[in-house]
Design a protein around this motif. Structure first.
Motif, PDB file in Angstrom:
ATOM      1  N   HIS A 174       0.854  -1.186   0.000  1.00  0.00           N
ATOM      2  CA  HIS A 174       0.000   0.000   0.000  1.00  0.00           C
ATOM      3  C   HIS A 174       0.893   1.241   0.000  1.00  0.00           C
ATOM      4  O   HIS A 174       1.770   1.383   0.862  1.00  0.00           O
ATOM      5  N   VAL A 175       0.694   2.146  -0.968  1.00  0.00           N
ATOM      6  CA  VAL A 175       1.593   3.292  -1.134  1.00  0.00           C
ATOM      7  C   VAL A 175       0.811   4.601  -1.243  1.00  0.00           C
ATOM      8  O   VAL A 175      -0.388   4.619  -1.516  1.00  0.00           O
ATOM      9  N   ASN A 176       1.535   5.707  -1.042  1.00  0.00           N
ATOM     10  CA  ASN A 176       0.946   7.020  -1.294  1.00  0.00           C
ATOM     11  C   ASN A 176       1.115   7.376  -2.767  1.00  0.00           C
ATOM     12  O   ASN A 176       1.781   6.640  -3.516  1.00  0.00           O
ATOM     13  N   SER A 177       0.530   8.492  -3.188  1.00  0.00           N
ATOM     14  CA  SER A 177       0.545   8.794  -4.617  1.00  0.00           C
ATOM     15  C   SER A 177       0.238  10.272  -4.819  1.00  0.00           C
ATOM     16  O   SER A 177      -0.860  10.725  -4.499  1.00  0.00           O
ATOM     17  N   LEU A 178       1.202  11.021  -5.363  1.00  0.00           N
ATOM     18  CA  LEU A 178       1.033  12.460  -5.575  1.00  0.00           C
ATOM     19  C   LEU A 178       1.765  12.857  -6.852  1.00  0.00           C
ATOM     20  O   LEU A 178       2.941  13.229  -6.811  1.00  0.00           O
ATOM     21  N   HIS A 179       1.091  12.772  -7.973  1.00  0.00           N
ATOM     22  CA  HIS A 179       1.785  13.090  -9.228  1.00  0.00           C
ATOM     23  C   HIS A 179       0.800  13.332 -10.363  1.00  0.00           C
ATOM     24  O   HIS A 179      -0.347  12.892 -10.314  1.00  0.00           O
ATOM     25  N   LYS A 180       1.304  14.032 -11.398  1.00  0.00           N
ATOM     26  CA  LYS A 180       0.500  14.295 -12.599  1.00  0.00           C
ATOM     27  C   LYS A 180       1.067  13.516 -13.790  1.00  0.00           C
ATOM     28  O   LYS A 180       0.336  12.824 -14.487  1.00  0.00           O
ATOM     29  N   GLN A 181       2.371  13.633 -14.035  1.00  0.00           N
ATOM     30  CA  GLN A 181       2.977  12.851 -15.112  1.00  0.00           C
ATOM     31  C   GLN A 181       3.079  11.388 -14.684  1.00  0.00           C
ATOM     32  O   GLN A 181       3.110  11.071 -13.501  1.00  0.00           O
ATOM     33  N   ALA A 182       3.113  10.498 -15.677  1.00  0.00           N
ATOM     34  CA  ALA A 182       3.215   9.062 -15.397  1.00  0.00           C
ATOM     35  C   ALA A 182       3.864   8.376 -16.588  1.00  0.00           C
ATOM     36  O   ALA A 182       3.854   8.895 -17.712  1.00  0.00           O
ATOM     37  N   ILE A 183       4.425   7.211 -16.348  1.00  0.00           N
ATOM     38  CA  ILE A 183       5.081   6.466 -17.422  1.00  0.00           C
ATOM     39  C   ILE A 183       4.069   5.977 -18.442  1.00  0.00           C
ATOM     40  O   ILE A 183       3.023   5.423 -18.092  1.00  0.00           O
ATOM     41  N   ASN A 184       4.405   6.166 -19.697  1.00  0.00           N
ATOM     42  CA  ASN A 184       3.619   5.623 -20.812  1.00  0.00           C
ATOM     43  C   ASN A 184       4.372   4.408 -21.349  1.00  0.00           C
ATOM     44  O   ASN A 184       4.139   3.293 -20.921  1.00  0.00           O
ATOM     45  N   LYS A 185       5.320   4.613 -22.253  1.00  0.00           N
ATOM     46  CA  LYS A 185       6.146   3.513 -22.753  1.00  0.00           C
ATOM     47  C   LYS A 185       7.342   3.337 -21.823  1.00  0.00           C
ATOM     48  O   LYS A 185       8.033   4.299 -21.491  1.00  0.00           O
ATOM     49  N   VAL A 186       7.584   2.100 -21.422  1.00  0.00           N
ATOM     50  CA  VAL A 186       8.699   1.812 -20.522  1.00  0.00           C
ATOM     51  C   VAL A 186      10.013   1.890 -21.292  1.00  0.00           C
ATOM     52  O   VAL A 186      10.120   1.419 -22.426  1.00  0.00           O
ATOM     53  N   GLY A 187      11.016   2.479 -20.661  1.00  0.00           N
ATOM     54  CA  GLY A 187      12.308   2.628 -21.298  1.00  0.00           C
ATOM     55  C   GLY A 187      13.009   1.302 -21.558  1.00  0.00           C
ATOM     56  O   GLY A 187      12.748   0.288 -20.894  1.00  0.00           O
ATOM     57  N   ALA A 188      13.911   1.315 -22.536  1.00  0.00           N
ATOM     58  CA  ALA A 188      14.693   0.124 -22.875  1.00  0.00           C
ATOM     59  C   ALA A 188      15.546  -0.295 -21.685  1.00  0.00           C
ATOM     60  O   ALA A 188      16.016   0.536 -20.908  1.00  0.00           O
ATOM     61  N   ARG A 189      15.720  -1.586 -21.520  1.00  0.00           N
ATOM     62  CA  ARG A 189      16.547  -2.211 -20.480  1.00  0.00           C
ATOM     63  C   ARG A 189      15.907  -2.179 -19.096  1.00  0.00           C
ATOM     64  O   ARG A 189      16.459  -2.731 -18.151  1.00  0.00           O
ATOM     65  N   LEU A 190      14.762  -1.532 -18.944  1.00  0.00           N
ATOM     66  CA  LEU A 190      14.145  -1.410 -17.629  1.00  0.00           C
ATOM     67  C   LEU A 190      13.177  -2.557 -17.348  1.00  0.00           C
ATOM     68  O   LEU A 190      12.498  -3.054 -18.250  1.00  0.00           O
ATOM     69  N   PHE A 191      13.112  -2.938 -16.080  1.00  0.00           N
ATOM     70  CA  PHE A 191      12.195  -3.979 -15.604  1.00  0.00           C
ATOM     71  C   PHE A 191      11.080  -3.303 -14.802  1.00  0.00           C
ATOM     72  O   PHE A 191      11.349  -2.445 -13.955  1.00  0.00           O
ATOM     73  N   VAL A 195       3.056  -2.291 -10.480  1.00  0.00           N
ATOM     74  CA  VAL A 195       2.013  -1.524 -11.173  1.00  0.00           C
ATOM     75  C   VAL A 195       0.836  -1.330 -10.218  1.00  0.00           C
ATOM     76  O   VAL A 195       0.611  -2.139  -9.316  1.00  0.00           O
ATOM     77  N   ALA A 196       0.075  -0.262 -10.432  1.00  0.00           N
ATOM     78  CA  ALA A 196      -1.170  -0.083  -9.700  1.00  0.00           C
ATOM     79  C   ALA A 196      -2.218  -1.025 -10.290  1.00  0.00           C
ATOM     80  O   ALA A 196      -2.034  -1.592 -11.377  1.00  0.00           O
ATOM     81  N   ARG A 197      -3.328  -1.165  -9.589  1.00  0.00           N
ATOM     82  CA  ARG A 197      -4.391  -2.063 -10.084  1.00  0.00           C
ATOM     83  C   ARG A 197      -4.986  -1.596 -11.405  1.00  0.00           C
ATOM     84  O   ARG A 197      -5.554  -2.388 -12.154  1.00  0.00           O
ATOM     85  N   ASP A 198      -4.866  -0.306 -11.690  1.00  0.00           N
ATOM     86  CA  ASP A 198      -5.372   0.210 -12.964  1.00  0.00           C
ATOM     87  C   ASP A 198      -4.337   0.128 -14.076  1.00  0.00           C
ATOM     88  O   ASP A 198      -4.588   0.571 -15.201  1.00  0.00           O
ATOM     89  N   GLY A 199      -3.156  -0.408 -13.786  1.00  0.00           N
ATOM     90  CA  GLY A 199      -2.129  -0.587 -14.807  1.00  0.00           C
ATOM     91  C   GLY A 199      -1.045   0.470 -14.831  1.00  0.00           C
ATOM     92  O   GLY A 199      -0.058   0.327 -15.571  1.00  0.00           O
ATOM     93  N   MET A 200      -1.178   1.535 -14.050  1.00  0.00           N
ATOM     94  CA  MET A 200      -0.137   2.555 -14.043  1.00  0.00           C
ATOM     95  C   MET A 200       1.166   1.974 -13.484  1.00  0.00           C
ATOM     96  O   MET A 200       1.160   1.264 -12.479  1.00  0.00           O
ATOM     97  N   ILE A 201       2.273   2.284 -14.143  1.00  0.00           N
ATOM     98  CA  ILE A 201       3.576   1.752 -13.737  1.00  0.00           C
ATOM     99  C   ILE A 201       4.077   2.526 -12.531  1.00  0.00           C
ATOM    100  O   ILE A 201       4.250   3.747 -12.578  1.00  0.00           O
ATOM    101  N   GLU A 202       4.316   1.809 -11.448  1.00  0.00           N
ATOM    102  CA  GLU A 202       4.635   2.438 -10.167  1.00  0.00           C
ATOM    103  C   GLU A 202       6.090   2.265  -9.740  1.00  0.00           C
ATOM    104  O   GLU A 202       6.559   2.992  -8.864  1.00  0.00           O
ATOM    105  N   ALA A 203       6.800   1.302 -10.311  1.00  0.00           N
ATOM    106  CA  ALA A 203       8.207   1.119  -9.947  1.00  0.00           C
ATOM    107  C   ALA A 203       8.941   0.444 -11.097  1.00  0.00           C
ATOM    108  O   ALA A 203       8.394  -0.437 -11.767  1.00  0.00           O
ATOM    109  N   ILE A 204      10.185   0.876 -11.314  1.00  0.00           N
ATOM    110  CA  ILE A 204      11.031   0.323 -12.374  1.00  0.00           C
ATOM    111  C   ILE A 204      12.431   0.112 -11.813  1.00  0.00           C
ATOM    112  O   ILE A 204      12.820   0.734 -10.819  1.00  0.00           O
ATOM    113  N   SER A 205      13.193  -0.759 -12.461  1.00  0.00           N
ATOM    114  CA  SER A 205      14.583  -0.946 -12.056  1.00  0.00           C
ATOM    115  C   SER A 205      15.424  -1.327 -13.261  1.00  0.00           C
ATOM    116  O   SER A 205      14.899  -1.775 -14.293  1.00  0.00           O
TER     117      SER A 205
END
Length: 247
Positions: A174-191, A195-205
């Motif tokens: 369970h996390v907090n959330s305060l933002h307007k921009q969000a990831i659309n296409k994930v960058g190359a080499r990133l995992f 994700v949130a339940r609605d599909g928004m990407i919440e963490a990458i590495s």
């Protein structure tokens, strides 16, 4: 003799203070770094200049890209909309820090705007405003009428993906959330770590890197109480300490 604390460079943002331009970092980021054994230094936008950058990086063991009220400039990810809240100096420094961390295996933790910068550095794209995208329904934006301690409380789950750096925390957190921009296409080499339940990407590495993680939420608010926040800062500072002892 106590071992020296790893030096954590925190990116600063342009801000008008009493009508004058200034460089700022919220205290919460400094406190989180200090709490887990790091020694914070603040990098102004002028650190991006070549002579300054090279000299400063000789002392840095880890990099923290913070959240900000400004947004990544559209031309950084091929967008053409007008972005009112820009900080081009922050962009220049953050992307130079990302390139340095990528090339030199310097531990890097990216939060909110930093998470978005990390994705764009690896040639990903952003939604300028997730509210304009059909399908997102989680409460991803704070209620500005509420006190800060309420705004930064956890509001939705993230689904943690297997085989990543966060997998030890199970399926959800369970996390907090305060933002307007969000990831659309994930960058190359990133995992995609979560994700949130609605599909928004919440963490990458970047799994090939010793430690490079971006999170959309704000772990610095509950850094001493929330177990996932503890993990992120502990691992970040531990990797920075290892980097320090190798130099």
């Amino acid at each position: 003799m106590q071992p020296s604390k790893p030096i954590i460079a925190i990116v600063s943002c342009h801000k008008m203070i009493d009508g004058q331009p200034g460089q700022s970092v919220y205290q919460k980021y400094i406190d989180a770094v200090q709490h887990y054994g790091g020694n914070a230094i603040l990098l102004p936008n002028t650190a991006a200049e070549d002579d300054n950058f090279d000299a400063l990086m000789t002392m840095v063991d880890g990099i923290l890209l913070t959240g900000s009220y400004s947004n990544v400039a559209p031309d950084r990810y091929g967008a053409t909309h007008i972005e009112e809240k820009q900080d081009l100096g922050r962009d220049a420094l953050s992307f130079k820090l990302l390139a340095y961390a990528d090339k030199n295996d310097v531990p890097l933790l990216a939060i909110c705007r930093g998470h978005q910068e990390m994705n764009v550095y690896f040639e990903g794209t952003l939604y300028p405003d997730w509210r304009d995208v059909e399908g997102f329904f989680e409460p991803h934006l704070e209620d500005s009428t509420q006190p800060l301690e309420v705004q930064y409380q956890p509001v939705h789950d993230v689904l943690i993906q297997p085989d990543g750096r966060l997998a030890a925390f199970g399926d959800t957190w369970h996390v907090n959330s305060l933002h307007k921009q969000a990831i659309n296409k994930v960058g190359a080499r990133l995992f995609v770590e979560a994700v949130a339940r609605d599909g928004m990407i919440e963490a990458i590495s970047l799994l090939e890197h010793p430690f490079m993680i971006g999170v959309q939420w704000h772990p610095e608010l509950n850094y001493a109480q929330d177990h996932l926040s503890k993990f992120l800062f502990t691992e970040f500072i531990d990797h920075a300490r290892k980097k320090s002892t190798k130099q």
